[in-house]
Design an enzyme around this catalytic site. Structure first.
Site, PDB file in Angstrom:
ATOM      1  N   ASN A   9       0.864  -1.182   0.000  1.00 16.92           N
ATOM      2  CA  ASN A   9       0.000   0.000   0.000  1.00 16.92           C
ATOM      3  C   ASN A   9       0.902   1.233   0.000  1.00 16.92           C
ATOM      4  OD1 ASN A   9      -1.837   2.020   0.494  1.00 16.92           O
ATOM      5  ND2 ASN A   9      -2.267   1.411   2.611  1.00 16.92           N
ATOM      6  N   LYS A  11       0.079   4.284  -0.216  1.00 16.69           N
ATOM      7  CA  LYS A  11      -0.564   5.452   0.418  1.00 16.69           C
ATOM      8  C   LYS A  11      -0.367   6.698  -0.473  1.00 16.69           C
ATOM      9  CE  LYS A  11       0.292   3.269   4.824  1.00 16.69           C
ATOM     10  NZ  LYS A  11       0.232   3.402   6.269  1.00 16.69           N
ATOM     11  N   HIS A  94      -9.257   0.763   5.165  1.00 21.07           N
ATOM     12  CA  HIS A  94      -7.961   1.019   5.817  1.00 21.07           C
ATOM     13  C   HIS A  94      -8.174   1.958   7.003  1.00 21.07           C
ATOM     14  CE1 HIS A  94      -3.864   2.309   6.528  1.00 21.07           C
ATOM     15  NE2 HIS A  94      -3.479   1.227   5.877  1.00 21.07           N
ATOM     16  N   GLU A  96      -6.581   4.391   8.048  1.00 23.01           N
ATOM     17  CA  GLU A  96      -6.414   5.823   7.757  1.00 23.01           C
ATOM     18  C   GLU A  96      -7.675   6.390   7.108  1.00 23.01           C
ATOM     19  OE1 GLU A  96      -2.706   5.382   5.656  1.00 23.01           O
ATOM     20  OE2 GLU A  96      -1.780   4.771   7.537  1.00 23.01           O
ATOM     21  N   GLU A 166      -5.272  -5.388  10.651  1.00 25.09           N
ATOM     22  CA  GLU A 166      -4.246  -4.365  10.853  1.00 25.09           C
ATOM     23  C   GLU A 166      -4.483  -3.655  12.183  1.00 25.09           C
ATOM     24  OE1 GLU A 166      -2.305  -3.113   6.949  1.00 25.09           O
ATOM     25  OE2 GLU A 166      -4.057  -1.847   7.199  1.00 25.09           O
ATOM     26  N   GLY A 172       2.499   1.881  10.728  1.00 28.55           N
ATOM     27  CA  GLY A 172       3.404   3.017  10.549  1.00 28.55           C
ATOM     28  C   GLY A 172       4.115   3.425  11.830  1.00 28.55           C
TER      29      GLY A 172
HETATM   30  C1  PEP Z   1      -0.570  -0.140   6.076  1.00 22.05           C
HETATM   31  O1  PEP Z   1      -0.617   1.018   5.736  1.00 22.05           O
HETATM   32  O2  PEP Z   1      -1.500  -0.899   5.766  1.00 22.05           O
HETATM   33  C2  PEP Z   1       0.572  -0.599   6.865  1.00 22.05           C
HETATM   34  C3  PEP Z   1       0.520  -1.798   7.378  1.00 22.05           C
HETATM   35  O3  PEP Z   1       1.617   0.269   7.013  1.00 22.05           O
HETATM   36  P1  PEP Z   1       3.066  -0.069   7.669  1.00 22.05           P
HETATM   37  O4  PEP Z   1       3.531  -1.360   7.057  1.00 22.05           O
HETATM   38  O5  PEP Z   1       3.918   1.096   7.310  1.00 22.05           O
HETATM   39  O6  PEP Z   1       2.820  -0.217   9.144  1.00 22.05           O
END
Ligand code: PEP
Length: 249
Positions: A9, A11, A94, A96, A166, A172
Protein backbone atom coordinates in the site's frame (compact mmCIF):
# COMPACT_ATOMS: atom_id res chain seq x y z
CA UNK A 1 -7.78 -23.15 -1.25
CA UNK A 2 -6.73 -19.88 0.25
CA UNK A 3 -3.92 -17.93 -1.35
CA UNK A 4 -0.83 -16.30 0.05
CA UNK A 5 -0.76 -12.61 -0.86
CA UNK A 6 1.67 -9.77 -0.28
CA UNK A 7 0.21 -6.36 -1.13
CA UNK A 8 2.04 -3.04 -0.99
CA UNK A 9 0.00 0.00 0.00
CA UNK A 10 1.87 3.03 -1.26
CA UNK A 11 -0.56 5.45 0.42
CA UNK A 12 -0.08 9.10 -0.69
CA UNK A 13 3.52 8.53 -1.81
CA UNK A 14 5.24 8.64 -5.21
CA UNK A 15 4.46 11.05 -8.02
CA UNK A 16 4.41 9.87 -11.63
CA UNK A 17 8.18 9.68 -12.16
CA UNK A 18 8.71 8.05 -8.76
CA UNK A 19 5.96 5.54 -9.54
CA UNK A 20 7.64 4.67 -12.83
CA UNK A 21 11.05 4.35 -11.15
CA UNK A 22 9.76 2.09 -8.36
CA UNK A 23 7.92 -0.11 -10.85
CA UNK A 24 11.11 -0.41 -12.91
CA UNK A 25 12.94 -1.49 -9.72
CA UNK A 26 10.20 -3.97 -8.83
CA UNK A 27 10.48 -5.55 -12.28
CA UNK A 28 14.18 -6.22 -11.63
CA UNK A 29 13.46 -8.26 -8.49
CA UNK A 30 13.45 -12.05 -8.41
CA UNK A 31 10.50 -13.76 -6.82
CA UNK A 32 10.05 -17.29 -5.59
CA UNK A 33 6.49 -17.66 -6.90
CA UNK A 34 4.97 -18.63 -3.57
CA UNK A 35 2.45 -15.78 -3.30
CA UNK A 36 0.39 -13.28 -5.24
CA UNK A 37 1.97 -9.83 -5.40
CA UNK A 38 0.03 -6.56 -5.52
CA UNK A 39 0.84 -2.87 -5.36
CA UNK A 40 -1.50 0.04 -4.71
CA UNK A 41 -0.12 3.27 -6.20
CA UNK A 42 -1.93 6.61 -5.91
CA UNK A 43 -5.03 7.21 -8.01
CA UNK A 44 -3.50 9.49 -10.69
CA UNK A 45 -0.80 6.90 -11.38
CA UNK A 46 -2.93 3.77 -11.49
CA UNK A 47 -3.48 3.79 -15.23
CA UNK A 48 0.20 4.15 -16.03
CA UNK A 49 1.09 1.50 -13.44
CA UNK A 50 -1.38 -0.91 -15.08
CA UNK A 51 0.23 -0.27 -18.47
CA UNK A 52 3.75 -0.77 -17.11
CA UNK A 53 2.82 -4.02 -15.35
CA UNK A 54 0.50 -5.42 -18.01
CA UNK A 55 2.48 -8.64 -18.58
CA UNK A 56 3.89 -8.96 -15.11
CA UNK A 57 2.90 -11.04 -12.07
CA UNK A 58 2.41 -7.87 -10.06
CA UNK A 59 -1.23 -6.82 -9.87
CA UNK A 60 -2.07 -3.12 -9.62
CA UNK A 61 -4.83 -2.44 -7.09
CA UNK A 62 -6.74 0.59 -5.78
CA UNK A 63 -6.42 2.11 -2.30
CA UNK A 64 -10.06 3.17 -2.05
CA UNK A 65 -13.27 3.80 -4.02
CA UNK A 66 -16.72 5.30 -3.52
CA UNK A 67 -19.87 3.22 -3.28
CA UNK A 68 -21.83 5.22 -5.85
CA UNK A 69 -21.47 4.42 -9.54
CA UNK A 70 -21.10 8.10 -10.58
CA UNK A 71 -22.37 11.55 -9.68
CA UNK A 72 -21.77 14.57 -7.50
CA UNK A 73 -19.05 13.16 -5.22
CA UNK A 74 -16.16 15.53 -5.75
CA UNK A 75 -12.79 13.86 -5.47
CA UNK A 76 -14.06 10.30 -5.55
CA UNK A 77 -13.78 7.40 -8.01
CA UNK A 78 -16.14 4.51 -8.64
CA UNK A 79 -15.71 0.77 -9.06
CA UNK A 80 -16.44 0.95 -12.78
CA UNK A 81 -13.80 3.66 -13.23
CA UNK A 82 -11.21 1.44 -11.56
CA UNK A 83 -12.32 -1.58 -13.57
CA UNK A 84 -12.19 0.50 -16.75
CA UNK A 85 -8.44 1.00 -16.42
CA UNK A 86 -7.71 -2.61 -15.46
CA UNK A 87 -7.85 -2.40 -11.66
CA UNK A 88 -9.73 -5.44 -10.39
CA UNK A 89 -8.92 -5.34 -6.68
CA UNK A 90 -9.45 -2.56 -4.15
CA UNK A 91 -8.41 -1.99 -0.54
CA UNK A 92 -11.38 -0.93 1.59
CA UNK A 93 -11.59 0.09 5.23
CA UNK A 94 -7.96 1.02 5.82
CA UNK A 95 -7.65 2.55 9.27
CA UNK A 96 -6.41 5.82 7.76
CA UNK A 97 -9.67 6.02 5.77
CA UNK A 98 -11.66 5.23 8.92
CA UNK A 99 -9.77 7.78 11.04
CA UNK A 100 -9.17 10.72 8.69
CA UNK A 101 -12.17 10.36 6.38
CA UNK A 102 -14.72 9.09 8.88
CA UNK A 103 -15.48 5.88 7.05
CA UNK A 104 -17.92 3.84 9.11
CA UNK A 105 -18.70 0.13 9.02
CA UNK A 106 -22.04 0.97 7.38
CA UNK A 107 -20.37 3.01 4.64
CA UNK A 108 -17.84 0.23 4.14
CA UNK A 109 -20.63 -2.32 3.74
CA UNK A 110 -21.92 -0.18 0.87
CA UNK A 111 -18.46 0.03 -0.66
CA UNK A 112 -18.01 -3.73 -0.39
CA UNK A 113 -21.37 -4.26 -2.12
CA UNK A 114 -20.43 -1.83 -4.92
CA UNK A 115 -17.07 -3.51 -5.49
CA UNK A 116 -18.63 -6.97 -5.59
CA UNK A 117 -21.37 -5.78 -7.94
CA UNK A 118 -18.53 -4.97 -10.35
CA UNK A 119 -16.86 -8.33 -9.69
CA UNK A 120 -13.92 -6.70 -8.02
CA UNK A 121 -11.87 -8.38 -5.33
CA UNK A 122 -11.80 -6.56 -1.99
CA UNK A 123 -8.98 -6.43 0.54
CA UNK A 124 -11.00 -5.52 3.60
CA UNK A 125 -9.02 -3.92 6.44
CA UNK A 126 -9.98 -3.81 10.09
CA UNK A 127 -8.23 -3.76 13.44
CA UNK A 128 -8.40 -2.50 16.97
CA UNK A 129 -6.89 0.63 18.49
CA UNK A 130 -4.38 0.50 21.33
CA UNK A 131 -7.03 1.42 23.91
CA UNK A 132 -9.11 -1.58 22.80
CA UNK A 133 -6.19 -3.96 23.17
CA UNK A 134 -5.23 -2.52 26.55
CA UNK A 135 -8.83 -2.97 27.70
CA UNK A 136 -8.88 -6.53 26.37
CA UNK A 137 -11.64 -5.65 23.88
CA UNK A 138 -9.63 -6.32 20.72
CA UNK A 139 -11.49 -9.45 19.68
CA UNK A 140 -14.90 -7.86 20.25
CA UNK A 141 -13.95 -4.75 18.23
CA UNK A 142 -12.65 -6.80 15.31
CA UNK A 143 -15.65 -9.13 15.37
CA UNK A 144 -18.00 -6.13 15.19
CA UNK A 145 -16.11 -4.52 12.30
CA UNK A 146 -16.25 -7.73 10.26
CA UNK A 147 -19.87 -8.47 11.14
CA UNK A 148 -21.07 -4.95 10.27
CA UNK A 149 -19.33 -4.71 6.92
CA UNK A 150 -19.26 -8.30 5.66
CA UNK A 151 -21.64 -10.70 7.35
CA UNK A 152 -24.59 -9.60 5.21
CA UNK A 153 -22.83 -11.18 2.22
CA UNK A 154 -23.90 -14.57 0.92
CA UNK A 155 -21.25 -17.29 1.23
CA UNK A 156 -20.65 -17.34 -2.54
CA UNK A 157 -19.54 -13.67 -2.49
CA UNK A 158 -16.63 -14.47 -0.19
CA UNK A 159 -14.47 -15.79 -2.99
CA UNK A 160 -13.92 -12.10 -3.77
CA UNK A 161 -13.01 -11.12 -0.19
CA UNK A 162 -9.51 -11.02 1.31
CA UNK A 163 -9.23 -9.94 4.95
CA UNK A 164 -6.44 -7.77 6.32
CA UNK A 165 -6.08 -7.59 10.09
CA UNK A 166 -4.25 -4.36 10.85
CA UNK A 167 -4.00 -3.40 14.51
CA UNK A 168 -4.06 0.40 14.37
CA UNK A 169 -1.31 0.67 16.99
CA UNK A 170 1.07 -1.20 14.68
CA UNK A 171 0.50 0.77 11.46
CA UNK A 172 3.40 3.02 10.55
CA UNK A 173 4.63 2.97 14.15
CA UNK A 174 7.45 0.46 13.85
CA UNK A 175 5.62 -1.54 16.53
CA UNK A 176 4.51 -4.94 15.26
CA UNK A 177 2.10 -7.40 16.73
CA UNK A 178 4.11 -10.44 17.74
CA UNK A 179 3.66 -13.44 15.44
CA UNK A 180 1.72 -15.03 18.33
CA UNK A 181 -0.62 -12.04 18.66
CA UNK A 182 -1.22 -12.10 14.89
CA UNK A 183 -1.85 -15.85 14.91
CA UNK A 184 -4.22 -15.57 17.86
CA UNK A 185 -6.33 -12.90 16.16
CA UNK A 186 -6.29 -14.61 12.76
CA UNK A 187 -7.47 -17.87 14.34
CA UNK A 188 -10.22 -15.93 16.12
CA UNK A 189 -11.34 -14.33 12.84
CA UNK A 190 -11.33 -17.68 11.05
CA UNK A 191 -13.49 -19.14 13.82
CA UNK A 192 -15.93 -16.22 13.50
CA UNK A 193 -16.28 -16.92 9.77
CA UNK A 194 -16.80 -20.61 10.48
CA UNK A 195 -19.50 -19.80 13.03
CA UNK A 196 -21.29 -17.43 10.66
CA UNK A 197 -20.86 -19.47 7.46
CA UNK A 198 -18.92 -22.74 7.31
CA UNK A 199 -15.59 -24.38 8.10
CA UNK A 200 -14.90 -24.68 4.37
CA UNK A 201 -15.32 -20.95 3.80
CA UNK A 202 -13.22 -20.13 6.86
CA UNK A 203 -10.45 -22.37 5.59
CA UNK A 204 -10.59 -20.86 2.09
CA UNK A 205 -10.43 -17.20 3.18
CA UNK A 206 -7.06 -15.47 3.01
CA UNK A 207 -6.29 -13.38 6.09
CA UNK A 208 -3.37 -10.97 5.74
CA UNK A 209 -1.57 -9.23 8.58
CA UNK A 210 -0.60 -5.55 8.33
CA UNK A 211 1.31 -3.35 10.74
CA UNK A 212 5.02 -2.63 10.40
CA UNK A 213 5.86 -5.81 8.49
CA UNK A 214 9.51 -5.42 7.52
CA UNK A 215 12.16 -7.59 5.83
CA UNK A 216 13.44 -8.70 9.24
CA UNK A 217 10.13 -9.84 10.72
CA UNK A 218 8.11 -11.07 7.70
CA UNK A 219 9.33 -14.67 7.90
CA UNK A 220 8.29 -15.17 11.51
CA UNK A 221 4.88 -13.55 10.95
CA UNK A 222 4.19 -15.50 7.72
CA UNK A 223 5.24 -18.75 9.39
CA UNK A 224 2.06 -18.75 11.47
CA UNK A 225 -0.59 -21.14 10.15
CA UNK A 226 -3.45 -18.61 9.95
CA UNK A 227 -1.41 -15.76 8.47
CA UNK A 228 -1.75 -15.85 4.69
CA UNK A 229 0.35 -12.83 3.82
CA UNK A 230 0.75 -9.16 4.49
CA UNK A 231 -0.47 -5.69 3.68
CA UNK A 232 2.69 -3.65 3.65
CA UNK A 233 2.99 0.14 4.02
CA UNK A 234 6.41 1.70 4.55
CA UNK A 235 8.45 -1.30 3.43
CA UNK A 236 6.58 -1.42 0.11
CA UNK A 237 8.24 1.83 -0.99
CA UNK A 238 11.59 0.18 -1.57
CA UNK A 239 11.74 -2.60 -4.16
CA UNK A 240 14.36 -4.73 -2.43
CA UNK A 241 12.63 -4.55 0.97
CA UNK A 242 9.27 -5.34 -0.60
CA UNK A 243 10.60 -8.39 -2.39
CA UNK A 244 12.43 -9.62 0.69
CA UNK A 245 8.97 -9.68 2.26
CA UNK A 246 7.39 -11.26 -0.84
CA UNK A 247 10.03 -13.99 -0.71
CA UNK A 248 9.59 -14.55 3.01
CA UNK A 249 7.04 -17.28 2.26
C1 PEP B 1 -0.57 -0.14 6.08
O1 PEP B 1 -0.62 1.02 5.74
O2 PEP B 1 -1.50 -0.90 5.77
C2 PEP B 1 0.57 -0.60 6.87
C3 PEP B 1 0.52 -1.80 7.38
O3 PEP B 1 1.62 0.27 7.01
P1 PEP B 1 3.07 -0.07 7.67
O4 PEP B 1 3.53 -1.36 7.06
O5 PEP B 1 3.92 1.10 7.31
O6 PEP B 1 2.82 -0.22 9.14
Amino acid sequence: MRKNIVAGNWKMNNDLSQTQALIADLKQQKEAGRCEIMIAPTMPNLYNACELLRDSKIEVIGQNMHFASHGAYTGEVSASMLKGIGVNTVILGHSERRTYFNETDEMLAQKVDAALAHEMRVIFCFGEELKDRKAGNHEAVVATQIKNALFHLPERAWKHIVLAYEPVWAIGTGETATPEQAQEMHAFIRKAIENQYSAVLADNTSILYGGSVKPNNAKSIFSKPDVDGGLIGGAALQAEDFFTIVNAF
